[in-house]
Design a protein around this motif. Sequence first.
Motif, PDB file in Angstrom:
ATOM      1  N   MET A 154       0.856  -1.186   0.000  1.00 46.54           N
ATOM      2  CA  MET A 154       0.000   0.000   0.000  1.00 46.54           C
ATOM      3  C   MET A 154       0.893   1.238   0.000  1.00 46.54           C
ATOM      4  O   MET A 154       2.098   1.123   0.164  1.00 46.54           O
ATOM      5  N   ASN A 158      -1.596   5.749   2.733  1.00 47.07           N
ATOM      6  CA  ASN A 158      -2.598   4.803   3.233  1.00 47.07           C
ATOM      7  C   ASN A 158      -2.203   4.261   4.602  1.00 47.07           C
ATOM      8  O   ASN A 158      -3.054   4.069   5.468  1.00 47.07           O
ATOM      9  N   ARG A 162      -4.394   4.742   7.865  1.00 46.64           N
ATOM     10  CA  ARG A 162      -4.846   3.561   8.602  1.00 46.64           C
ATOM     11  C   ARG A 162      -4.396   3.632  10.069  1.00 46.64           C
ATOM     12  O   ARG A 162      -5.153   3.293  10.972  1.00 46.64           O
TER      13      ARG A 162
END
Length: 182
Positions: A154, A158, A162
Motif C-alpha cells: 500500500m 494509506n 490507517r
Amino acid sequence: MLALCLSILNTEKDRGLFEMLHNEYNQYMHKIAMSILKDYQLAEDAVQEAFISIIKNFSLIKFKQKCIETKIYFINIVKNKSIDMYRKKVKQSIVSFDKIEDTMTDSITDVEYLIESKGIEMCFKMLPIHYQAVLSMKYHMGHNDSEIATLFDMTENNVKTRCSRAKKKLEQILKEQEVNVR
C-alpha cells in the motif's frame, strides 16, 4: 562590507574597479536575491557572500565596467548563493519539522505502553485485524511507514491514514469499555 572587501584587494587599481562594480551591480544583485529568497535579511547575506566570492577570485578574472560578461558573472554568483541559502532555509524547516515529529514520538511511546499493558490488550484485540496489524508493525515492532507500506503493498499515505484511524478506533473502544488509560 565594502570596506572589508576593499581591504582584501592588493592594488589601488583593483580597489577602484571593485568599488565601481560594487556600486554598479549591488542593487541589481539584491533584487535577484530578493526574488529567490523573499527575505530582506537573507538577500543581504546572499549579496555579501557573492561579493566575498567575487573578491576571492578577483585577480583571476578580467573585469570590465559596463560589460555584459561581468554583469552575467555577478548575476550567476548571487543567484547561486541565493539558491544555496534557499536550500539551507528549506532544510532547516525540515529539521524543525523533525523536532516536532520527535515530540510526537513521545506520544507514540505512550501508545506503545498502552498496547503492551494488560488492560488495553483486550481492547486492542477488539480492533479490526488490519488496524491491529498496522499498529503492531509501527509501534510494537518499530517499522516506519515506508516499510509497512512495502509489507502490505500500500502507499505510505494509506499507512498513515490507517494508523490514524486505528488509534481513533482504539480510543473509542477504550472509552466504551471504560478502560482507565492513566
